[in-house]
Design an enzyme around this catalytic site. Structure first.
Site, PDB file in Angstrom:
ATOM      1  N   ASP A  36       0.830  -1.200   0.000  1.00 26.71           N
ATOM      2  CA  ASP A  36       0.000   0.000   0.000  1.00 26.71           C
ATOM      3  C   ASP A  36       0.872   1.262   0.000  1.00 26.71           C
ATOM      4  O   ASP A  36       1.985   1.253   0.515  1.00 26.71           O
ATOM      5  CB  ASP A  36      -0.908  -0.021   1.240  1.00 26.71           C
ATOM      6  N   TRP A  41       3.028   7.864  -2.239  1.00 27.09           N
ATOM      7  CA  TRP A  41       4.476   8.016  -2.473  1.00 27.09           C
ATOM      8  C   TRP A  41       4.700   8.894  -3.708  1.00 27.09           C
ATOM      9  O   TRP A  41       5.507   9.813  -3.692  1.00 27.09           O
ATOM     10  CB  TRP A  41       5.106   6.637  -2.677  1.00 27.09           C
ATOM     11  N   HIS A  53       3.088   2.962  -8.871  1.00 27.78           N
ATOM     12  CA  HIS A  53       2.937   1.524  -9.143  1.00 27.78           C
ATOM     13  C   HIS A  53       4.188   0.968  -9.821  1.00 27.78           C
ATOM     14  O   HIS A  53       4.620  -0.148  -9.549  1.00 27.78           O
ATOM     15  CB  HIS A  53       1.710   1.270 -10.029  1.00 27.78           C
ATOM     16  N   LEU A 147      11.548 -19.923  -3.899  1.00 28.87           N
ATOM     17  CA  LEU A 147      10.442 -19.095  -3.401  1.00 28.87           C
ATOM     18  C   LEU A 147       9.215 -19.112  -4.327  1.00 28.87           C
ATOM     19  O   LEU A 147       9.348 -18.983  -5.548  1.00 28.87           O
ATOM     20  CB  LEU A 147      10.944 -17.645  -3.295  1.00 28.87           C
ATOM     21  N   GLU A 223       0.177 -13.404  12.312  1.00 28.25           N
ATOM     22  CA  GLU A 223       0.725 -12.240  13.033  1.00 28.25           C
ATOM     23  C   GLU A 223       0.701 -11.027  12.101  1.00 28.25           C
ATOM     24  O   GLU A 223       1.097 -11.128  10.938  1.00 28.25           O
ATOM     25  CB  GLU A 223       2.172 -12.521  13.475  1.00 28.25           C
TER      26      GLU A 223
END
Ligand code: FPP
Length: 256
Positions: A36, A41, A53, A147, A223
Site C-alpha cells: 500500500d 508516495w 505503481h 520461493l 501475526e
C-alpha cells in the site's frame, strides 16, 4: 549486512537489527503483503500515481530477493483486489498492463533465482492480455523449486468464500461429498490457497491498519505487522525488521 533501528513494540526499547539477528529456526514460511501507498508516495514526489505503481514493482524484486535469502517459502502479494475496479479507468488499464511489463521483463532474473511465479484470483473481468501474461510466467517458472511468488490478482476474500460455498453446495447436490464431511479442512480445500499453508505473517505498508478483504479465512491466526513506509520505499531492511518483529511474538493459536 542489514542494519536498522528496531522498535520493540512491547517495551519501546530500540535495537539495531541485521540479518544475523534472525533466528533461522523461526522463519515464517508464508508471508502475505498488502503493498500500500504507491499513490501517496508518487504524490509526495509530484509524480502521477502510476509512477508509484511502477516504483512498486522494484520493491517486489527487492522483497523476492530478501525472502529467498532468509528462507521464506511463499510470499503472497495483494496486486489487485476485486474492489480496485472502482479506480479511474486509466489507472485500472495501467495496472492490468503491469503483469506483462513486470513478469516478462523480469522472468529471466526470477528464473535465475529459482522463483516460482503463481497467480491467485478470478479470471473474470481480467483482460485477455493480462491472463496470457500471467499464465506464461507461471508456465516458464513451473519447474523452479525456490520461493513461490504468489500474486493475488482480481482477488477478494469474501468473493473467494462465496465461490467456495457455491462449489461445496454444488458438490453436495451432485453427491460428490456429504454435508457431514464439511469442516474447516474441507472448506480450505475449496479456497484459492488450497496448496499453501496459512500465512504466518502479514505485512501492510503505508501506515493503514486494516485487512481490506485480503485472505480473511486464512489469516485467523496470522501475526500482523504494520509499517509506515510506503510500498515503493520498502526494502530488504524493512523486510528483515518485519521478520525480526514476528520472531518476538509468542504464537499460541488459542492455547495458553
Ligand atoms: C496500493 O497502493 C497498490 C495497488 C493497488 C497496486 C499494487 C501493485 C503493484 C505494486 C504492482 C503489481 C505487479 C504485478 C506484476 C501484478 P495505492 O494505489 O492504493 O496507494 P495509495 O493508498 O497511496 O493511493
Amino acid at each position: 549486512m542489514f542494519k536498522g533501528l528496531f522498535q520493540n513494540t512491547k517495551n519501546n526499547s530500540t535495537k539495531i537489527v541485521n540479518i544475523e539477528d534472525l533466528n533461522p529456526f523461526n522463519i515464517p514460511k508464508h508471508v502475505a503483503i498488502i503493498m500500500d501507498g504507491n499513490g501517496r508516495w508518487a504524490k509526495g514526489k509530484g509524480l502521477p500515481r502510476i509512477a508509484g505503481h511502477r516504483a512498486g514493482m522494484e520493491a517486489i524484486k527487492r522483497v523476492a530477493k530478501a525472502a529467498n535469502k532468509v528462507g521464506v517459502e511463499i510470499v503472497t502479494l495483494f496486486a489487485f483486489s476485486t474492489e480496485n475496479w472502482k479506480r479511474p479507468e486509466n489507472e485500472v488499464n495501467f495496472l492490468m498492463g503491469l503483469p506483462q511489463e513486470f513478469l516478462l521483463k523480469e522472468i529471466d532474473e526470477l528464473n535465475e533465482q529459482n522463483v516460482q511465479v503463481k497467480i491467485m484470483g478470478f479470471d473474470e473481468n481480467l483482460p485477455e492480455h493480462t491472463i496470457k501474461a500471467v499464465r506464461e510466467a507461471e508456465r516458464r517458472t513451473e519447474k523452479n523449486t525456490g520461493l513461490i511468488l504468489n500474486f493475488a490478482l482480481n482477488y477478494g476474500s469474501r468473493h473467494e468464500i462465496v465461490h467456495a460455498t457455491k462449489s461445496i453446495v454444488h458438490d453436495v447436490l451432485e453427491g460428490k461429498i456429504t454435508e457431514q464431511q464439511i469442516d474447516e479442512r474441507l472448506l480450505g480445500q475449496y479456497l484459492l490457497t488450497k496448496n499453501y499453508p496459512d500465512p504466518d505473517l502479514l505485512i501492510r505498508t503505508s501506515g493503514e491498519l486494516r485487512l481490506s478483504n485480503f485472505l480473511l479465512w486464512q489469516m485467523a491466526y496470522t501475526e500482523l505487522y504494520f509499517t509506515s513506509a510506503f510500498w515503493p520505499e520498502f526494502n530488504e531492511q524493512h523486510f528483515i525488521e518485519a521478520i525480526y518483529d514476528y520472531q518476538q511474538r509468542g504464537r499460541r493459536f488459542g492455547a495458553i
